[in-house]
Every structure is written in structure tokens, then in C-alpha cells.
Design an enzyme around this catalytic site. Structure first.
Site, PDB file in Angstrom:
ATOM      1  N   ARG A 198       3.942  10.494  -4.188  1.00 53.31           N
ATOM      2  CA  ARG A 198       4.320   9.406  -5.219  1.00 53.31           C
ATOM      3  C   ARG A 198       3.861   9.520  -6.600  1.00 53.31           C
ATOM      4  O   ARG A 198       4.488   8.991  -7.603  1.00 53.31           O
ATOM      5  CB  ARG A 198       4.002   7.854  -4.836  1.00 53.31           C
ATOM      6  CG  ARG A 198       2.518   8.012  -4.569  1.00 53.31           C
ATOM      7  CD  ARG A 198       2.114   6.638  -3.871  1.00 53.31           C
ATOM      8  NE  ARG A 198       1.669   5.582  -4.769  1.00 53.31           N
ATOM      9  CZ  ARG A 198       0.896   4.699  -4.358  1.00 53.31           C
ATOM     10  NH1 ARG A 198       0.414   4.604  -3.063  1.00 53.31           N
ATOM     11  NH2 ARG A 198       0.422   3.563  -5.308  1.00 53.31           N
ATOM     12  N   GLU A 235       1.569   0.849   5.752  1.00 53.20           N
ATOM     13  CA  GLU A 235       1.912   1.715   4.677  1.00 53.20           C
ATOM     14  C   GLU A 235       2.245   3.200   5.083  1.00 53.20           C
ATOM     15  O   GLU A 235       2.421   4.291   4.523  1.00 53.20           O
ATOM     16  CB  GLU A 235       0.922   2.058   3.601  1.00 53.20           C
ATOM     17  CG  GLU A 235       0.109   0.842   3.424  1.00 53.20           C
ATOM     18  CD  GLU A 235      -0.877   0.948   2.058  1.00 53.20           C
ATOM     19  OE1 GLU A 235      -0.508   1.286   1.082  1.00 53.20           O
ATOM     20  OE2 GLU A 235      -2.211   1.202   2.643  1.00 53.20           O
ATOM     21  N   ARG A 243      -8.490  -6.057  -0.450  1.00 54.34           N
ATOM     22  CA  ARG A 243      -8.273  -4.709   0.076  1.00 54.34           C
ATOM     23  C   ARG A 243      -9.632  -3.965  -0.051  1.00 54.34           C
ATOM     24  O   ARG A 243     -10.161  -3.671  -1.056  1.00 54.34           O
ATOM     25  CB  ARG A 243      -7.198  -4.030  -0.453  1.00 54.34           C
ATOM     26  CG  ARG A 243      -6.979  -2.610   0.096  1.00 54.34           C
ATOM     27  CD  ARG A 243      -5.938  -2.023  -0.036  1.00 54.34           C
ATOM     28  NE  ARG A 243      -5.946  -1.315  -1.587  1.00 54.34           N
ATOM     29  CZ  ARG A 243      -4.985  -0.545  -2.121  1.00 54.34           C
ATOM     30  NH1 ARG A 243      -3.725  -0.497  -1.662  1.00 54.34           N
ATOM     31  NH2 ARG A 243      -5.210  -0.236  -3.269  1.00 54.34           N
ATOM     32  N   ARG A 273      -7.206  -4.569  -5.569  1.00 50.25           N
ATOM     33  CA  ARG A 273      -7.295  -3.107  -5.155  1.00 50.25           C
ATOM     34  C   ARG A 273      -9.019  -2.743  -5.555  1.00 50.25           C
ATOM     35  O   ARG A 273      -9.235  -2.456  -6.763  1.00 50.25           O
ATOM     36  CB  ARG A 273      -6.336  -2.260  -6.081  1.00 50.25           C
ATOM     37  CG  ARG A 273      -5.174  -2.353  -5.739  1.00 50.25           C
ATOM     38  CD  ARG A 273      -4.272  -1.264  -6.588  1.00 50.25           C
ATOM     39  NE  ARG A 273      -2.811  -1.108  -5.917  1.00 50.25           N
ATOM     40  CZ  ARG A 273      -1.801  -1.452  -6.489  1.00 50.25           C
ATOM     41  NH1 ARG A 273      -1.945  -2.498  -7.436  1.00 50.25           N
ATOM     42  NH2 ARG A 273      -0.816  -1.151  -6.001  1.00 50.25           N
ATOM     43  N   ASN A 285       4.671   1.073  -1.740  1.00 49.04           N
ATOM     44  CA  ASN A 285       4.440   2.475  -2.451  1.00 49.04           C
ATOM     45  C   ASN A 285       4.222   3.606  -1.599  1.00 49.04           C
ATOM     46  O   ASN A 285       4.794   4.611  -1.660  1.00 49.04           O
ATOM     47  CB  ASN A 285       3.332   2.104  -3.171  1.00 49.04           C
ATOM     48  CG  ASN A 285       3.873   1.272  -4.491  1.00 49.04           C
ATOM     49  OD1 ASN A 285       4.819   0.667  -4.455  1.00 49.04           O
ATOM     50  ND2 ASN A 285       2.671   0.468  -4.936  1.00 49.04           N
ATOM     51  N   ASP A 286       3.254   3.394  -0.706  1.00 51.66           N
ATOM     52  CA  ASP A 286       2.969   4.496   0.432  1.00 51.66           C
ATOM     53  C   ASP A 286       3.758   4.817   1.287  1.00 51.66           C
ATOM     54  O   ASP A 286       4.249   5.883   1.628  1.00 51.66           O
ATOM     55  CB  ASP A 286       1.642   4.250   0.600  1.00 51.66           C
ATOM     56  CG  ASP A 286       0.389   4.822  -0.102  1.00 51.66           C
ATOM     57  OD1 ASP A 286       0.746   5.869  -0.783  1.00 51.66           O
ATOM     58  OD2 ASP A 286      -0.541   3.951  -0.409  1.00 51.66           O
ATOM     59  N   CYS A 296       3.598  -6.065  -0.776  1.00 54.60           N
ATOM     60  CA  CYS A 296       2.605  -6.113  -2.080  1.00 54.60           C
ATOM     61  C   CYS A 296       2.872  -4.627  -2.826  1.00 54.60           C
ATOM     62  O   CYS A 296       2.025  -4.444  -3.705  1.00 54.60           O
ATOM     63  CB  CYS A 296       1.021  -6.064  -1.841  1.00 54.60           C
ATOM     64  SG  CYS A 296       0.450  -4.801  -0.776  1.00 54.60           S
TER      65      CYS A 296
HETATM   66  C1  PEP Z   1       1.249   0.397  -1.751  1.00 53.47           C
HETATM   67  O1  PEP Z   1       1.015   1.519  -1.218  1.00 53.47           O
HETATM   68  O2  PEP Z   1       2.116  -0.213  -1.820  1.00 53.47           O
HETATM   69  C2  PEP Z   1       0.121  -0.479  -1.941  1.00 53.47           C
HETATM   70  C3  PEP Z   1       0.345  -1.770  -2.495  1.00 53.47           C
HETATM   71  O3  PEP Z   1      -1.026   0.251  -2.429  1.00 53.47           O
HETATM   72  P1  PEP Z   1      -1.484   1.117  -3.403  1.00 53.47           P
HETATM   73  O4  PEP Z   1      -0.153   1.221  -4.548  1.00 53.47           O
HETATM   74  O5  PEP Z   1      -2.851   1.005  -4.176  1.00 53.47           O
HETATM   75  O6  PEP Z   1      -1.496   2.394  -2.893  1.00 53.47           O
HETATM   76 MG    MG Z   2      -1.047   1.992  -0.675  1.00 50.94          MG
END
Ligand code: PEP
Ligand code: MG
Length: 580
Positions: free
Chosen positions: A467, A433, A334, A298, A456-457, A504
Site C-alpha cells: 500500500r 485486515e 487500537r 491509532r 487499507n491492509d 475503518c
Molecule cells: C486499515 O488497515 O484499514 C486501518 C484502518 O489501519 P491502518 O491504516 O492504520 O493500517
Molecule cells: Mg491496518
């Protein structure tokens, strides 16, 4: 004894005295003073109250002339409270009776006021709590003045209690003696939570009001494994927890032994487990914990510093360090994912109404092309040092991917013109995402070299749940059938197109989902280095055939609760001793 429940962001237990961190980074240690110093502390309190009132009066006058009476009236109440003799007397009594420092006494009494307001049903009165918080800070600033203490100078292990931490504050925790964290705010996949998880110590967030319940110096227990915090523990509880802490450490040592072994299922499928990192040195840390390289770097954390964006050279150094740390293994970088909850200094001034739906990630990069190309040049320069892949975050359309790729080609051209070497054919991928990308995954597969699912997104956008917002965190769940089906469809589409697919998001590091994720066909998972050993352990105990059977069953469920119950039962059968 009181037990508060929240969301865990790191397993294990910590037992220590609390330090309470204020929004302005004040830390209020419990400090008793010798009886002979009580008069001086009373004097400090008196001067601080006078100065605070003076500041407020000046502020009020300024507002009255510049913004009118209504705005100025906001401070009337503050002045009234600080002039209130009862408040002053309560603080003075605490200084006299407990021989406490003025800072500790003021903070404790103001916190009791805050709690009283929080318990009220009228929302307007609840809002008053913020005013009291504000007054507490003002008083403390005046009491402590130059003496303010910060986390970098702790002399013994402590548990940090705060309303919230910014990602930047969280990133500095490893430099301190903090052994556990308890926060009022937070949600499971906020970036603060992600950083806390990779920090690897016990933490519980979303505790609502812990920062007003605890005073510096109170002994508290953070139980990350059971997602709770215990205030004022009894002797018996302390003893029980010391034993639990020892058991947890034994389990961790046992997991450590898996470090050297590959993640291979019982029917011989090799699963690649990568690290998610936020800082370049973590690449080597991940390797030590048994990872196969870096699955998500990140890079935006490089940009979140007071000095502003890093130069091309500074970035090059950071990427090179991450690549060297991986010792020849794959590193997926990324491009910066700024916006939403990660702002640069400059962005702080531009508040958006819906930052999660706003100018973030690839949208922000394409709007700030110079910044973006600088980063791409730095990545390309570093690419000659190892096995590098690059990916773009939060795509919603093919056009975005093509534009980002164009920017990357421009960066390559710049380097070529300058005679600087780079790896021309490095794989270029996408983070999947958004629902739009999931629905158009087949089209994306024709253009991308690889797909990395950012669950996550993806969860937040499929379920329309911010989130980072603790008020709706009960709706945020990877177990929602809509999310699970989307994951299955994406993995299937990638398989059919023979495009490498990994995951991820935080789900990759959660035991609960391991069998499902392997069952739908994922073979590459990227997670916080702290989770690698545990996930390795489960992969070594199952067969893919069994995982497929479980995934098929999961996909027949209609509700999140059924999914959770089933996955919990099935995982317990394999790992009876592990907490879920
Ligand atoms: C996600 O969104 O799952 C991700 C890995 O990116 P971040 O958590 O940094 O938004
Ligand atoms: Mg993300």
C-alpha cells in the site's frame, strides 16, 4: 504552464509560493540578494564547494582503509562533479545574473542536473540522480551551515514540496504555515497520506519528480479536488483557480451546516460515523465535525517520537484526553500497530526485506510483551473515564487473539493487585485486515466482541500490492471485485453471528463507496474527521433499499473498471455537484 497529475490526499485548492524540503529538512527559499552582496554569495559558494570536496576526500580515505578501493571509488565521481568548472560557472552565473543567494542558485542548478539524469533510459544513469541529490544536500549543508531554516519558522503561507515526508514530519504540519502539500512519493493509504488527509488541507502525492521541478519561491497551485498540481500558472489559470477556491470554501461551509444533524438515511436507518484519530486532541476535533465518537485511535503515533516509547503514565494521559474529548461517546482504542512503515527509533536499525509482511502489528506486540502490557495497563486505567473498547491489529489466527487477550488479562491482574480501578468488561475486538481473518471470520466471531474491518491492509493483502509503494499504486484498489466480495462475506458473517461490525479503512470516507458499504449492511463507519460531513450528506440523501440494490449490482461485476464506472455514475446521480 505545466500540469502534473498524482493522487489527492485532501480536497480543495491552494495557491502559494513553494518551499522545497530536502530529505535533511533543509528548506531553500528563493532569496535575491542586493547587488552589493553578490561577491559575498560567490565567496560563500566557493568556500562551500571547497569544504564539500574536503569532506569527500576524507570520507574516501576512510573508506579506502576500512572497506577497500571499490567502496572508496563511489565518492570519486562526487569529487569530480564538484571540481567541474562548468558546474561552478552555471551556479555563479545564476548568482550574478539573478542576484540569487548561493543556496538558491546551487539548489536550482543541481536540480536541473537531477532532471537530466532522470530522463535517461539507462537505469544506472537514472541512479546517478541520487548521487546528484546527495551532492546537492552536501553543498547546501555547507552553504547554509547554521543558517538552515525550518518549517516552524515560516513567515507566510506556503506550499510544501518534498520527495516524501515521514509520518512524524507530517504530524508536525499543523504547527506551521503550510497551506498545501505536493510530494514525489506516496500511495493513497500510506500513513503519510492518512495523516495528510486528517490534516484537512489540499495535497497531491505520487507526483514522481515534482521536488526536482520546483524551486523555492515558484508560485504553484495544488488542486486536491482534481488531483493535480500546476507549475508556473498563467495569469488566466490563477484567476480561474481563485474562483474555484472560493466555490470550494462555499461548499465546505454548506457541509458545515450538517455538523449538528445525525446521519440518518431517508428510510430512517441511523448510521454511526466515527473519527479515525492519530493524536488524542483529534477526538474533540472529530466531535466538532459531527462524529459519533472515535472508531479508530491509532495509538502507535505516540511511540513515533525521538524520545522513544512513552511511559505508562504518559500513555494514560493521552488515552484519557482522547476519551474526555469524545464527551461520553464510544472510543475504540487500537493497540499500537508498529512495524511496516511505522518504526520506533530502535526499529530503524533492523531493516526487513518485506516490512509489510514482516514483524508488524500484533506480531510485534506479542514479541515485545513488556511494551505491550505497559500499553494495556495504560488503556485499562483510562477505561474508567468513558465508553472504551480495545482492539488488536492485523490478526491472522485465533491463537494471536487469545494471546493478546491473555496479555490484556495480565494487565488487568496487575492493576487489581495494585488496587487501581479499571473497566473489567470492556469490549475486546479485532481488526479484520488479512485474507486469513476474512476466511476464518466465523470462528473469530465466536471469540471477539466486535470486528473492525481495516480495508487499507485488507486490500493490500488480498491484492498482494504494497500500500505504500507508488510503483504499484495503480493495482491498489478498493473496487477490485475480490475485495468487494470479501467485504460482503465478512459483513454477512458478522450479521449472522450478531457481532458488531464496522469499517475503518479509507474506503469508509470515500463517497464512491458509501452506497455499496451501506448496501452490504454496514452501519458503522470510521474515517478521517475531514470526511465526516461529506459522508453524512450522502447518507441523508439515500435509502438503504436503494443502497442494497446498488450493492447487489456491484457484486455482479467482473472487473474493477465496471465497478468504478457504475459507482461513479450512481453517486453522481445523488450528488451531482460533488467531486469524486
Ligand atoms: C486499515 O488497515 O484499514 C486501518 C484502518 O489501519 P491502518 O491504516 O492504520 O493500517
Ligand atoms: Mg491496518
Amino acid at each position: 504552464m505545466e500540469i502534473l497529475r498524482g493522487i489527492a490526499v485532501g480536497s480543495g485548492m491552494a495557491i502559494a509560493e513553494a518551499v522545497v524540503l530536502e530529505a535533511e529538512d533543509y528548506r531553500i527559499p528563493y532569496r535575491s540578494v542586493p547587488a552589493s552582496e553578490v561577491p559575498a554569495e560567490l565567496q560563500r559558494l566557493d568556500s562551500a564547494i571547497q569544504r564539500a570536496i574536503q569532506e569527500l576526500v576524507e570520507q574516501e580515505e576512510y573508506l579506502r582503509t576500512h572497506l577497500g578501493r571499490d567502496a572508496a571509488n563511489v565518492f570519486d565521481w562526487h569529487i569530480g562533479v564538484l571540481r567541474d568548472e562548468r558546474l561552478r560557472k552555471s551556479i555563479e552565473d545564476l548568482i550574478r545574473e539573478k542576484e540569487a543567494s548561493a543556496a538558491y542558485a546551487a539548489s536550482t542548478i543541481m536540480r536541473a542536473y537531477q532532471r537530466r539524469f532522470m530522463q535517461m533510459t539507462d537505469p544506472l544513469l537514472v541512479e546517478r540522480m541520487r548521487d546528484v541529490q546527495d551532492m546537492e544536500r552536501r553543498l547546501l549543508r555547507n552553504i547554509l551551515g547554521e543558517q538552515r531554516e525550518d518549517l516552524a519558522h515560516l513567515s507566510k503561507p506556503v506550499i510544501l514540496v518534498a520527495h516524501d515526508l515521514t509520518p512524524t514530519q507530517t504530524a508536525q504540519l499543523p504547527e506551521t504555515k503550510v497551506v498545501g502539500v505536493a510530494l514525489d512519493a506516496g500511495a493513497a493509504t500510506s500513513h503519510t497520506a492518512i495523516l495528510l488527509r486528517s490534516w484537512g488541507r489540499p495535497g497531491v502525492i505520487a507526483l514522481n519528480d515534482i521536488s526536482t521541478r520546483v524551486s523555492g519561491g515558484d508560485v504553484i497551485i495544488v488542486d486536491g479536488t482534481n488531483q493535480l498540481v500546476i507549475l508556473n500558472p498563467t495569469e488566466a489559470a490563477l484567476e480561474e483557480y481563485r474562483a474555484k477556491e472560493a466555490a470550494h470554501l462555499r461548499l465546505r461551509d454548506e457541509l458545515d451546516e450538517l455538523k449538528e444533524l445525525p446521519a440518518v438515511t431517508k428510510d430512517d436507518h441511523r448510521i454511526l460515523l466515527y473519527s479515525n484519530i492519530e493524536f488524542p486532541h483529534e477526538s474533540a476535533v472529530g466531535l466538532k465535525r459531527g462524529s459519533d465518537g472515535v472508531g479508530l485511535y491509532r495509538t502507535e503515533f505516540l511511540f513515533l517520537r525521538p524520545e522513544g516509547a512513552p511511559s505508562e503514565d504518559e500513555q494514560y494521559e493521552a488515552y484519557r484526553e482522547a476519551i474526555f474529548g469524545a464527551e461520553g461517546r464510544q472510543v475504540t482504542i487500537r493497540t499500537f500497530d508498529l512495524g511496516a512503515d511505522k518504526y520506533t527509533q530502535q526499529k530503524n536499525y533492523e531493516q526487513e526485506r518485506n516490512p509489510m509482511l514482516g514483524l508488524r502489528s500484533i506480531r510485534y506486540s506479542l514479541r515485545n510483551l513488556d511494551l505491550f502490557k505497559t500499553q494495556l495497563r495504560a488503556i485499562m486505567r483510562a477505561s474508567v473515564h468513558g465508553k472504551v473498547r480495545v482492539m488488536f491489529p492485523l490478526l491472522i489466527s485465533l491463537m494471536e487473539f487469545r494471546q493478546a487477550k491473555m496479555a490484556l488479562f495480565d494487565a488487568m491482574e496487575d492493576l487489581e493487585d495494585a488496587g487501581i480501578p479499571f473497566q473489567r468488561d470492556l469490549p475486546i475486538g479485532m481488526m479484520l485486515e488479512t485474507p486469513a481473518a476474512a476466511i476464518q471470520v466465523k470462528e473469530f466471531c465466536r471469540e471477539v466482541d466486535f470486528v473492525s474491518i481495516g480495508s487499507n491492509d485488507l486490500i493490500q493483502y488480498i491484492l498482494a500490492v504494497d500500500r505504500g509503494n507508488e510503483r504499484v499504486s495503480q493495482f491498489y484498489s478498493g473496487s477490485h471485485p475480490a475485495v468487494l466480495r470479501a467485504l460482503r462475506d465478512v459483513v454477512q458473517a458478522c450479521d449472522e453471528a450478531e457481532v458488531d461490525c464496522s469499517l475503518c479503512g479509507e474506503m469508509a470516507g470515500q463517497l464512491l463507496y458509501s452506497m455499496f458499504l451501506l448496501g452490504i449492511g454496514l452501519r458503522n463507519l470510521s474515517m478521517s474527521p475531514a470526511n465526516i460531513a461529506e459522508i453524512k450528506k450522502v447518507t441523508r440523501l439515500i435509502t438503504i433499499k436503494h443502497a442494497q440494490k446498488i450493492a447487489r449490482r456491484v457484486l455482479t461485476f467482473e472487473t474493477e473498471r465496471q465497478v468504478n464506472n457504475y459507482l461513479r455514475d450512481e453517486t453522481r446521480k445523488i450528488l451531482p455537484e460533488d467531486p469524486l
